[in-house]
Scaffold this motif. Structure first.
Motif, PDB file in Angstrom:
ATOM      1  N   VAL A 116      -0.431 -17.854  91.314  1.00 16.21           N
ATOM      2  CA  VAL A 116      -0.676 -19.180  91.881  1.00 16.21           C
ATOM      3  C   VAL A 116       0.608 -19.926  92.221  1.00 16.21           C
ATOM      4  CG1 VAL A 116      -2.914 -19.486  90.759  1.00 16.21           C
ATOM      5  CG2 VAL A 116      -0.831 -20.133  89.536  1.00 16.21           C
ATOM      6  N   LEU A 117       1.756 -19.388  91.836  1.00 15.98           N
ATOM      7  CA  LEU A 117       3.024 -20.021  92.176  1.00 15.98           C
ATOM      8  C   LEU A 117       3.571 -19.396  93.450  1.00 15.98           C
ATOM      9  CD1 LEU A 117       4.758 -20.252  88.684  1.00 15.98           C
ATOM     10  CD2 LEU A 117       3.281 -21.919  89.815  1.00 15.98           C
ATOM     11  N   GLU A 118       4.504 -20.102  94.077  1.00 16.57           N
ATOM     12  CA  GLU A 118       5.116 -19.590  95.304  1.00 16.57           C
ATOM     13  C   GLU A 118       5.780 -18.253  95.027  1.00 16.57           C
ATOM     14  OE1 GLU A 118       8.505 -20.862  98.624  1.00 16.57           O
ATOM     15  OE2 GLU A 118       7.967 -22.214  96.990  1.00 16.57           O
ATOM     16  N   ASN A 144      12.460 -16.303  91.146  1.00 13.91           N
ATOM     17  CA  ASN A 144      13.031 -17.509  90.573  1.00 13.91           C
ATOM     18  C   ASN A 144      12.168 -18.054  89.438  1.00 13.91           C
ATOM     19  OD1 ASN A 144      15.181 -17.509  92.315  1.00 13.91           O
ATOM     20  ND2 ASN A 144      14.240 -18.884  93.795  1.00 13.91           N
ATOM     21  N   TYR A 145      12.778 -18.919  88.640  1.00 13.81           N
ATOM     22  CA  TYR A 145      12.027 -19.570  87.569  1.00 13.81           C
ATOM     23  C   TYR A 145      11.012 -20.544  88.165  1.00 13.81           C
ATOM     24  CZ  TYR A 145      15.199 -23.509  88.433  1.00 13.81           C
ATOM     25  OH  TYR A 145      15.894 -24.531  89.016  1.00 13.81           O
ATOM     26  N   ALA A 146      10.024 -20.891  87.352  1.00 10.12           N
ATOM     27  CA  ALA A 146       8.992 -21.840  87.782  1.00 10.12           C
ATOM     28  C   ALA A 146       9.413 -23.251  87.398  1.00 10.12           C
ATOM     29  CB  ALA A 146       7.660 -21.499  87.123  1.00 10.12           C
ATOM     30  N   ALA A 147       9.443 -24.124  88.370  1.00  9.89           N
ATOM     31  CA  ALA A 147       9.756 -25.531  88.103  1.00  9.89           C
ATOM     32  C   ALA A 147       8.562 -26.203  87.449  1.00  9.89           C
ATOM     33  CB  ALA A 147      10.116 -26.248  89.400  1.00  9.89           C
ATOM     34  N   SER A 148       8.821 -27.217  86.636  1.00 11.91           N
ATOM     35  CA  SER A 148       7.743 -27.882  85.897  1.00 11.91           C
ATOM     36  C   SER A 148       6.700 -28.478  86.836  1.00 11.91           C
ATOM     37  CB  SER A 148       8.324 -28.971  84.993  1.00 11.91           C
ATOM     38  OG  SER A 148       9.025 -29.941  85.763  1.00 11.91           O
ATOM     39  N   ARG A 200       1.221 -28.700  89.061  1.00 14.61           N
ATOM     40  CA  ARG A 200       0.358 -28.790  90.235  1.00 14.61           C
ATOM     41  C   ARG A 200      -0.556 -27.573  90.384  1.00 14.61           C
ATOM     42  NH1 ARG A 200       4.086 -29.325  94.252  1.00 14.61           N
ATOM     43  NH2 ARG A 200       4.180 -27.078  94.602  1.00 14.61           N
ATOM     44  N   ASN A 201      -0.025 -26.381  90.106  1.00 17.33           N
ATOM     45  CA  ASN A 201      -0.756 -25.156  90.416  1.00 17.33           C
ATOM     46  C   ASN A 201      -1.479 -24.513  89.231  1.00 17.33           C
ATOM     47  OD1 ASN A 201       0.018 -24.843  93.285  1.00 17.33           O
ATOM     48  ND2 ASN A 201       2.076 -24.680  92.437  1.00 17.33           N
ATOM     49  N   ILE A 202      -1.143 -24.940  88.001  1.00 14.19           N
ATOM     50  CA  ILE A 202      -1.812 -24.362  86.830  1.00 14.19           C
ATOM     51  C   ILE A 202      -2.466 -25.447  85.969  1.00 14.19           C
ATOM     52  CG2 ILE A 202      -1.543 -22.987  84.738  1.00 14.19           C
ATOM     53  CD1 ILE A 202       0.732 -21.494  86.043  1.00 14.19           C
TER      54      ILE A 202
END
Length: 310
Positions: free
Chosen positions: A283-285, A291-295, A300-302
């Motif tokens: 569900v993330l870009e 890359n790491y997941a930004a907060s 927004r996505n989880i």
């Protein structure tokens, strides 16, 4: 020669292509003559890239994560979902005349079509949101870096009647103007097949300690039924879930069931404030360099979809 005789029997070469039915192979125009040419081509070895000079900055964690990821995703064909359940990790010391060596093997009951190993971008997972991978390069680059970093001289893979070997070799002058090594793949087909698929490589006894530690660490990076991060969730549904922790305790992020960096590079564990959080979908870009997941992306996505579904 004995293998070439067997190639003429379609029931023999069918497992080479992921166990597809004869009708499916006919639709792909796979014939005994084509398979025989493929055997001859792969036995000589072929350059698939990248060059050794290409700057690929993966940590050891990313290297071993992407090796295990291939097996995790492949279990969907067996268990109905990606999981580490059913995957075997083993290692053994080898008796050699020189310095002691250790052979590491990862094995799964899922079958694998060797043709996906031949191409960067070759994958069955590009459109599947329920698996962690999808770029068709993770296993290839991870193998390349094991070779480039001197961990091993060869990475062997196999399923059914085929064996494939990643290795580094110097490119011939007619293909590249400078002396440089690149990633090659050599393949062969064997009469006695194996169930499922495997990956193995041999390393020195000194390097083996580090390899063993990382492979053991990877068992905590993927969903399986006994994984403690997923036990007794505060909330969970088909999309994902979360598990609240004690005040001041940091949790882990999982995307499509696989551990993900959170907030900054190499923040693999204890980075999520107050909870373990996971999705069972991608569900993330999607980014090639992982890359790491930004907060804000996680919120927004989880987090938001989970809260709205409660």
């Amino acid at each position: 020669e004995s293998v070439s005789k067997e190639i003429k029997d379609p029931e023999w070469y069918r497992p080479l292509f992921g166990g597809k039915l004869r009708k499916e192979l006919d639709q792909e125009r796979i014939s005994p003559d084509l398979v025989e040419r493929l055997v001859q081509n792969l036995e000589q070895g072929r350059y698939i890239g990248p060059l050794e000079t290409q700057d690929i900055n993966w940590s050891d964690t990313k290297i071993y994560r992407d090796i295990v990821q291939n097996f995790f995703d492949g279990m969907k064909d067996v268990a109905g979902r990606p999981t580490l359940d059913g995957i075997e990790f083993s290692h053994k010391k080898l008796k050699t005349e020189g310095k002691p060596q250790v052979e590491f093997t990862t094995r799964s009951p899922a079958e694998y079509d060797h043709r996906y190993l031949l191409h960067h971008g070759g994958t069955t997972k590009a459109e599947d949101k329920s698996v962690a991978g999808g770029f068709g390069e993770g296993l290839k680059i991870a193998s390349f870096l094991l070779l480039k970093n001197g961990v091993t001289n060869q990475v062997e893979l196999g399923s059914d009647h085929w064996r494939a070997y990643y290795y580094l070799s110097e490119l011939p002058s007619e293909e590249y103007p400078e002396k440089v090594r690149g990633l090659y793949l050599k393949g062969r087909f064997v009469k006695d097949g194996v169930d499922g698929n495997f990956l193995k490589f041999i390393t020195s006894e000194v390097a083996a300690k580090k390899t063993e530690e990382f492979l053991e660490k990877m068992k905590g990076f993927f969903w399986h039924k006994d994984h403690q991060d997923f036990q007794k969730p505060t909330f969970e549904n088909e999309f994902g879930g979360f598990k609240l922790l004690r005040r001041g305790q940091g949790g882990n992020l999982y995307v499509a069931g696989q551990r993900h960096e959170y907030g900054k590079t190499e923040a693999w564990g204890g980075a999520v404030p107050g909870a373990h959080v996971w999705s069972f979908k991608k569900v993330l870009e999607r980014t090639r360099d992982r890359n790491y997941a930004a907060s804000y992306d996680v919120e927004r996505n989880i987090i938001k979809p989970l809260v709205e579904s409660m």
